[in-house]
Design a protein around this motif. Structure first.
Motif, short mmCIF file in Angstrom:
data_model
loop_
_atom_site.label_atom_id
_atom_site.label_comp_id
_atom_site.label_asym_id
_atom_site.label_seq_id
_atom_site.Cartn_x
_atom_site.Cartn_y
_atom_site.Cartn_z
N PRO A 75 0.73 -1.25 -0.24
CA PRO A 75 -0.08 0.04 -0.05
C PRO A 75 0.82 1.33 0.07
O PRO A 75 0.45 2.13 -0.53
CB PRO A 75 -0.85 -0.04 1.14
CG PRO A 75 -0.11 -1.37 1.98
CD PRO A 75 0.59 -2.06 1.35
N LEU A 76 2.24 1.18 0.56
CA LEU A 76 2.83 2.23 0.57
C LEU A 76 3.38 2.65 -0.95
O LEU A 76 3.33 3.80 -1.27
CB LEU A 76 4.00 1.96 1.57
CG LEU A 76 4.96 3.45 1.82
CD1 LEU A 76 5.57 3.36 3.11
CD2 LEU A 76 5.96 3.67 0.66
N GLU A 77 3.64 1.79 -1.58
CA GLU A 77 4.02 1.80 -3.14
C GLU A 77 2.86 2.60 -3.90
O GLU A 77 3.01 3.53 -4.77
CB GLU A 77 4.43 0.58 -3.61
CG GLU A 77 5.96 0.42 -3.14
CD GLU A 77 6.60 -1.22 -3.61
OE1 GLU A 77 6.00 -1.54 -4.60
OE2 GLU A 77 7.54 -1.60 -2.67
N ASP A 78 1.82 1.87 -3.62
CA ASP A 78 0.47 2.47 -4.36
C ASP A 78 0.31 4.04 -3.90
O ASP A 78 -0.06 4.85 -4.62
CB ASP A 78 -0.78 1.74 -3.71
CG ASP A 78 -0.85 0.34 -4.55
OD1 ASP A 78 0.21 0.00 -5.42
OD2 ASP A 78 -1.59 -0.63 -4.04
N PHE A 79 0.53 4.20 -2.63
CA PHE A 79 0.48 5.74 -2.05
C PHE A 79 1.43 6.51 -2.75
O PHE A 79 1.11 7.58 -3.12
CB PHE A 79 0.60 5.60 -0.63
CG PHE A 79 0.53 6.80 0.00
CD1 PHE A 79 -0.91 7.72 0.37
CD2 PHE A 79 1.61 7.62 0.61
CE1 PHE A 79 -1.04 8.61 1.04
CE2 PHE A 79 1.49 8.89 1.27
CZ PHE A 79 0.03 9.38 1.26
N ALA A 80 2.72 5.98 -2.91
CA ALA A 80 3.84 6.99 -3.44
C ALA A 80 3.45 7.01 -5.23
O ALA A 80 3.71 8.12 -5.42
CB ALA A 80 5.02 6.12 -3.16
N PHE A 81 2.97 6.04 -5.71
CA PHE A 81 2.72 6.10 -7.16
C PHE A 81 1.34 7.11 -7.22
O PHE A 81 1.40 7.83 -8.53
CB PHE A 81 2.37 4.88 -7.75
CG PHE A 81 3.74 4.03 -7.88
CD1 PHE A 81 4.83 4.45 -8.56
CD2 PHE A 81 3.41 2.49 -7.25
CE1 PHE A 81 6.16 3.68 -8.64
CE2 PHE A 81 4.73 1.81 -7.71
CZ PHE A 81 5.89 2.46 -8.10
N SER A 82 0.49 7.41 -6.50
CA SER A 82 -0.56 8.10 -6.58
C SER A 82 -0.30 9.52 -6.16
O SER A 82 -1.18 10.55 -6.05
CB SER A 82 -1.88 7.63 -5.76
OG SER A 82 -1.51 7.57 -4.72
N GLY A 83 1.02 9.82 -5.70
CA GLY A 83 1.52 11.34 -5.55
C GLY A 83 1.51 11.57 -3.90
O GLY A 83 1.70 12.70 -3.50
N GLY A 84 1.20 10.30 -3.23
CA GLY A 84 1.24 10.66 -1.56
C GLY A 84 2.69 11.26 -1.33
O GLY A 84 3.72 10.46 -1.69
N PRO A 85 2.69 12.06 -0.23
CA PRO A 85 3.99 12.41 0.35
C PRO A 85 4.99 11.31 1.07
O PRO A 85 4.11 11.09 2.06
CB PRO A 85 3.89 13.77 1.23
CG PRO A 85 2.38 14.04 0.82
CD PRO A 85 1.67 12.87 0.31
N VAL A 86 6.07 10.76 0.64
CA VAL A 86 6.52 9.86 1.57
C VAL A 86 7.99 10.24 1.96
O VAL A 86 8.66 10.89 0.74
CB VAL A 86 6.80 8.56 0.60
CG1 VAL A 86 7.41 7.48 1.33
CG2 VAL A 86 5.26 8.03 0.20
N LEU A 87 8.47 10.29 3.01
CA LEU A 87 9.79 10.63 3.40
C LEU A 87 10.53 9.65 3.91
O LEU A 87 10.01 8.83 4.97
CB LEU A 87 9.75 11.94 4.53
CG LEU A 87 11.23 12.32 4.90
CD1 LEU A 87 12.03 13.02 3.98
CD2 LEU A 87 10.96 13.16 6.52
N GLY A 88 11.73 9.11 3.37
CA GLY A 88 12.64 8.06 3.90
C GLY A 88 13.90 8.83 4.67
O GLY A 88 14.45 9.64 3.97
N VAL A 89 13.79 8.35 5.82
CA VAL A 89 14.94 9.00 6.70
C VAL A 89 15.94 7.98 6.97
O VAL A 89 15.84 6.66 7.58
CB VAL A 89 14.92 9.60 8.12
CG1 VAL A 89 15.76 9.86 8.91
CG2 VAL A 89 13.67 10.62 7.81
N CYS A 90 17.30 8.02 6.71
CA CYS A 90 18.26 6.94 6.66
C CYS A 90 17.97 5.67 6.30
O CYS A 90 17.94 5.42 5.15
CB CYS A 90 18.59 7.33 8.30
SG CYS A 90 20.40 6.65 8.73
N ASN A 91 17.73 4.93 7.05
CA ASN A 91 17.53 3.36 6.57
C ASN A 91 16.07 3.57 5.98
O ASN A 91 16.02 2.85 5.03
CB ASN A 91 17.21 2.40 7.86
CG ASN A 91 16.88 1.25 7.73
OD1 ASN A 91 15.81 0.66 8.11
ND2 ASN A 91 17.78 0.50 6.95
#
Lengths: 225, 74
Positions: A75-91
């Motif tokens: 679901p996170l990938e779907d969210f990212a593909f649909s333009g949802g803001p995702v922030l990855g920090v370090c790991n």
């Protein structure tokens, strides 16, 4: 958002260790912190997601390699593909590169040593949901703590990142050998950002600084949310 | 069937582990070491080797930075 408060999810994998800090920072921003367990089948309707630092799955195989296949990542990938803001920090940054949501990879630090320090970075792009609250060229002092922070991408990808203004943060003093002093990049859609420094560790005056809230709080300004 | 997968840094990719080992060997008196590369060995016991290549591409190696080779060993 339906008039309610913004809900920001923080993924928790076995071995994540910055999730509580991130949840605390979200609370300090006045948003609703939502824990997203690695085995959750959905994102509980959050408006943005932070993939925090740590050593998910013990860094087995490669940092982020196993986390990438956790149930919550679909679901996170779907969210990212649909333009949802995702922030990855370090790991979290490492997880997002392994998931191909961000280009490149994070190699061992050139020194072969774990680096734990506070470094100065320059905000190079403010047209992302995670840097919209910063000034272009603004310098921030943020903590880093990593063994694999040495950003690598092939020359064509690096050129593309530079040409498209997708280098989001750049080190003023490179602590790990990163190509082009890159501390953070975004995807083509600019909604997915990965950074090695830890804004959540400077998100409360009790921690010596709350400069990190400029990054984390940017998402509340509405870009992409 | 047993399959042995060898994963190593791509040619030209920085290999700080290899460099560290290379500089440690002369310290022990081993001379004439021109290059060292450190990789990873993965041993699999699988029903069939049909999907080993996909396993390598999708998980065992990161094609951005690593190359791999595999062989059936028994």
């Amino acid at each position: 958002m339906g008039g309610g408060r913004v809900r920001i999810g923080v993924t928790v994998f076995p071995g994540s260790n910055c999730d509580r800090d991130a949840l605390h920072a979200v609370e300090r921003l006045g948003a609703v912190p939502v824990e997203l367990w690695h085995a959750d089948p959905d994102l509980k309707g959050v408006d943005a997601v932070i993939v925090p630092g740590g050593f998910s799955y013990g860094d087995y195989l490669r940092p982020g390699a196993i986390a990438r296949f956790a149930k919550v990542m679909a679901p996170l990938e779907d969210f990212a593909f649909s333009g949802g803001p995702v922030l990855g920090v370090c790991n979290g940054f490492q997880v997002l590169t392994e998931a191909h949501l961000l280009p490149g990879a994070l190699l061992r630090n050139i020194s072969m040593r774990f680096v734990c320090d506070r470094v100065r970075v320059r905000v190079e792009a403010t047209d992302t949901p995670w840097t919209a609250g910063c000034e272009a060229g603004e310098e921030l002092a943020l903590p880093v703590a990593h063994n694999e922070g040495n950003y690598f991408a092939d020359p064509a990808t690096l050129a593309e990142l530079e040409d498209e203004g997708r280098v989001v943060l750049r080190y003023l003093e490179n602590p790990n050998g990163s190509a082009n002093d890159i501390a953070g990049v975004c995807n083509e859609g600019r909604n997915v950002v990965g950074i090695m420094p830890h804004p959540e560790r400077v998100s409360d005056p009790a921690l010596g600084s709350d400069e990190g809230l400029k990054i984390l709080g940017s998402v509340l300004l509405g870009a992409g949310v | 069937m047993k399959v042995r997968v060898l994963v190593r840094p791509k040619e030209g990719i920085l290999d700080p582990q290899g460099e560290a080992v290379k500089s440690a060997l002369p310290a022990l008196g081993f001379e004439g070491v021109n290059a060292v590369h450190v990789g990873r060995l993965v041993e699999l016991d699988v029903e069939s080797a049909d999907e080993v290549d996909a396993m390598c591409r999708r998980l065992l190696a990161n094609p951005t930075i690593e190359e791999y080779e595999w062989e059936v060993v028994g």
